[in-house]
Design an enzyme around this catalytic site. Structure first.
Site, PDB file in Angstrom:
ATOM      1  N   GLY A  12       8.829 -30.254  -2.459  1.00 31.21           N
ATOM      2  CA  GLY A  12       8.440 -28.845  -2.503  1.00 31.21           C
ATOM      3  C   GLY A  12       9.377 -27.998  -1.670  1.00 31.21           C
ATOM      4  CG  ASP A  13       8.349 -25.613   0.768  1.00 34.94           C
ATOM      5  OD1 ASP A  13       7.784 -24.662   0.215  1.00 34.94           O
ATOM      6  OD2 ASP A  13       7.778 -26.391   1.546  1.00 34.94           O
ATOM      7  CE  LYS A  16       8.702 -25.564  -6.699  1.00 34.77           C
ATOM      8  NZ  LYS A  16       8.883 -26.102  -5.337  1.00 34.77           N
ATOM      9  N   GLY A  40       4.027 -21.383  -2.235  1.00 37.77           N
ATOM     10  CA  GLY A  40       4.607 -20.178  -1.649  1.00 37.77           C
ATOM     11  C   GLY A  40       6.012 -20.026  -2.182  1.00 37.77           C
ATOM     12  CG  HIS A  41       7.025 -20.274  -5.776  1.00 38.38           C
ATOM     13  ND1 HIS A  41       6.569 -20.486  -7.048  1.00 38.38           N
ATOM     14  CD2 HIS A  41       7.046 -21.483  -5.180  1.00 38.38           C
ATOM     15  CE1 HIS A  41       6.330 -21.785  -7.205  1.00 38.38           C
ATOM     16  NE2 HIS A  41       6.607 -22.402  -6.092  1.00 38.38           N
ATOM     17  CD  GLN A 223       2.063 -27.285  -5.136  1.00 34.74           C
ATOM     18  OE1 GLN A 223       1.737 -27.554  -6.283  1.00 34.74           O
ATOM     19  NE2 GLN A 223       1.754 -26.144  -4.585  1.00 34.74           N
ATOM     20  N   GLY A 300       3.424 -20.937   7.383  1.00 38.34           N
ATOM     21  CA  GLY A 300       4.286 -20.612   8.519  1.00 38.34           C
ATOM     22  C   GLY A 300       4.689 -21.826   9.344  1.00 38.34           C
ATOM     23  CG  ASP A 331      23.082 -20.579   2.530  1.00 35.27           C
ATOM     24  OD1 ASP A 331      22.543 -21.237   1.606  1.00 35.27           O
ATOM     25  OD2 ASP A 331      22.487 -19.700   3.167  1.00 35.27           O
TER      26      ASP A 331
HETATM   27  P1  IMP Z   1      -2.530 -29.287  -0.495  1.00 38.81           P
HETATM   28  O1  IMP Z   1      -1.784 -29.045  -1.763  1.00 38.81           O
HETATM   29  O2  IMP Z   1      -2.852 -28.023   0.256  1.00 38.81           O
HETATM   30  O3  IMP Z   1      -3.700 -30.168  -0.682  1.00 38.81           O
HETATM   31  O4  IMP Z   1      -1.554 -30.091   0.492  1.00 38.81           O
HETATM   32  C1  IMP Z   1      -1.150 -31.422   0.256  1.00 38.81           C
HETATM   33  C2  IMP Z   1       0.274 -31.663   0.693  1.00 38.81           C
HETATM   34  O5  IMP Z   1       1.154 -30.908  -0.140  1.00 38.81           O
HETATM   35  C3  IMP Z   1       0.586 -31.218   2.115  1.00 38.81           C
HETATM   36  O6  IMP Z   1       1.585 -32.076   2.639  1.00 38.81           O
HETATM   37  C4  IMP Z   1       1.160 -29.830   1.947  1.00 38.81           C
HETATM   38  O7  IMP Z   1       1.994 -29.461   3.011  1.00 38.81           O
HETATM   39  C5  IMP Z   1       1.945 -30.033   0.657  1.00 38.81           C
HETATM   40  N1  IMP Z   1       2.136 -28.804  -0.131  1.00 38.81           N
HETATM   41  C6  IMP Z   1       1.233 -28.170  -0.900  1.00 38.81           C
HETATM   42  N2  IMP Z   1       1.766 -27.092  -1.484  1.00 38.81           N
HETATM   43  C7  IMP Z   1       3.048 -27.048  -1.103  1.00 38.81           C
HETATM   44  C8  IMP Z   1       4.136 -26.169  -1.404  1.00 38.81           C
HETATM   45  O8  IMP Z   1       4.032 -25.228  -2.190  1.00 38.81           O
HETATM   46  N3  IMP Z   1       5.325 -26.468  -0.809  1.00 38.81           N
HETATM   47  C9  IMP Z   1       5.470 -27.521   0.014  1.00 38.81           C
HETATM   48  N4  IMP Z   1       4.484 -28.371   0.322  1.00 38.81           N
HETATM   49  C10 IMP Z   1       3.288 -28.130  -0.231  1.00 38.81           C
HETATM   50 MG    MG Z   2       7.247 -23.056  -1.059  1.00 38.09          MG
END
Ligand code: IMP
Ligand code: MG
Length: 422
Positions: A12-13, A16, A40-41, A223, A300, A331
């Site tokens: 994730g992150d 995207k 969080g996009h 994700q 955060g 970068d």
């Molecule tokens: P949940 O989706 O809130 O149940 O979290 C489960 C796992 O997925 C945790 O490790 C979160 O940090 C991770 N996670 C959920 N959504 C995102 C995202 O959009 N980006 C990165 N990690 C995420």
């Molecule tokens: Mg994100």
């Protein structure tokens, strides 16, 4: 442009949101098919930065339709908040947003149960975003969930809510948590329902109709591959299928209508939350955090950071059928003299080219590194591949080769134009 699925190839992150925004030029419709407001996009538009959680990243562009499809779990109060937040910043949400009546609702007890379960796990916690995502998908699988369509009939919704609340309050009480009061929940959900009603439709029929009219669809994965419920580092995963197949079940668009899969990956690796991460490296983290980078867009939290893991991306290319790669955040490595890339894992005496399926084994893997000389120059001014320093070109080419897919996009900054297309 044809119908394209975009997925995160790491944890994730991967950036995207920015790549979706960039590709939206060639798409008519942007579809979210899984996850919820755990996502969080981040998109930088002109001088403004937007963080979207539920609404597809295409919303910032005029003339694009955004679809929240059946596979998404929707917190209706959060969705209304997001719509208002956009309106306050001059982005109009109207006929450009559609919401599936089959999407499941995230309810207040989901958030509380998420929190309680994490508390009870103690040091074995998953590190969730506490948005109630796991319990909401749990109810969906258990066939006890409420859906967007249920919001459309006030009286029926009031009855269903009462019944679901009774059961969930009993569970909450047994866990030592405070029960939830019925009336305020009913009031806030019905208020949200009134605002969302104009967006609600059968998005499957709408999407098929759009395809019949020759429209191009872009599926915005949320994700990443290793947070996938089936293929990720279970149980340190999210509760949806974040991999390419999820776009089909999550939208009702069949596999043979998908033309292309783009995998997005950072030039290094990050992860938020707990779970295996063989290439994690504190020095990489301090460097990136020192640059003000790699703090979660939803919570955060400082993201865990490490070197690029080609074992992970190679397997991601297999699971998702990745045709093309978008490599982001190049970068971020501008000031690293020697860059490491994990090409294989050592598990005991064994050398692995793909991650082990057992999560505890994965946590025991030691990375085998190749080293690349850094370029020690800013890259964010490059607009063509040929404008990148030679060492940077060699590096991204190597990442594509190790992953086993074609290099398509290199991103060198958050802004739209800080993008190189090959
Ligand atoms: P949940 O989706 O809130 O149940 O979290 C489960 C796992 O997925 C945790 O490790 C979160 O940090 C991770 N996670 C959920 N959504 C995102 C995202 O959009 N980006 C990165 N990690 C995420
Ligand atoms: Mg994100």
């Amino acid at each position: 442009m044809a119908n394209t699925i975009l997925v995160g190839a790491q944890w994730g992150d991967e950036g995207k949101g920015k790549i979706i925004d960039y590709l939206t030029d060639g798409a008519d419709v942007v579809v979210r098919s899984q996850g919820g407001n755990n996502a969080g996009h981040t998109i930088v538009h002109g001088q403004k930065k937007f963080v979207l959680h539920l609404i597809p990243s295409g919303i910032l562009r005029r003339g694009k339709t955004c679809v929240i499809a059946n596979g998404v779990v929707v917190d209706p109060v959060a969705l209304v908040g997001e719509i208002h937040g956009l309106a306050e910043r001059g982005i109009k949400v109207g006929k450009n947003l559609l919401l599936s009546d089959c999407a499941h609702l995230v309810m207040p007890w989901h958030r509380l149960l998420d929190e309680q379960r994490e508390l009870r796990k103690g040091k074995n916690k998953i590190g969730t975003t506490k948005r109630g995502i796991g319990p909401a998908y749990g109810d969906k699988a258990a066939r006890t969930g409420l859906r967007v369509g249920d919001l459309l009939d006030d009286k029926l919704f009031a009855e269903k809510l009462k019944r679901r609340l009774e059961e969930n309050n009993a569970v909450l009480k047994s866990l030592g948590a405070k029960p939830i009061a019925y009336r305020p929940v009913l009031a806030s959900y019905l208020a949200a329902a009134r605002e969302l009603r104009p967006f609600v439709t059968n998005t499957v029929v709408w999407l098929h109709d759009a395809m019949a009219r020759g429209k191009n669809l872009l599926f915005e994965g949320a994700q990443g591959t290793y947070l996938d419920l089936d293929h990720g580092t279970y149980p340190f995963v999210t509760s949806s299928n974040t991999t390419a197949g999820g776009a089909c079940t999550g939208s009702g668009v069949p596999p043979h209508r998908m033309d292309n899969v783009i995998g997005v990956m950072k030039a290094y690796t990050t992860r938020v939350g707990e779970g295996p991460f063989p290439t994690e490296d504190e020095a990489v983290g301090s460097m990136l955090h020192g640059m003000g980078r790699e703090f979660g867009a939803t919570t955060g939290r400082a993201r865990r950071c490490g070197w690029f893991d080609a074992v992970a991306t190679r397997y991601a290319a297999m699971i998702n059928g990745i045709d093309e790669l978008a490599i982001t955040n190049l970068d971020g490595l501008d000031a690293v003299p020697t860059i490491r890339v994990c090409t294989a894992y050592k598990l005991g005496s064994k050398t692995l080219l793909y991650p082990p399926t057992d999560t505890a084994d994965w946590a025991r893997c030691r990375p085998v590194y190749a080293e690349f000389p850094g370029w020690m120059k800013p890259t964010s001014g490059a607009r063509k591949f040929s404008e990148l320093p030679p060492a940077a070109r060699r590096y991204v080419r190597a990442l594509a080769e190790l992953t086993g897919a074609k290099l398509h996009i290199v991103s060198v900054g958050a802004a739209h134009n800080e993008t190189i297309r090959l």
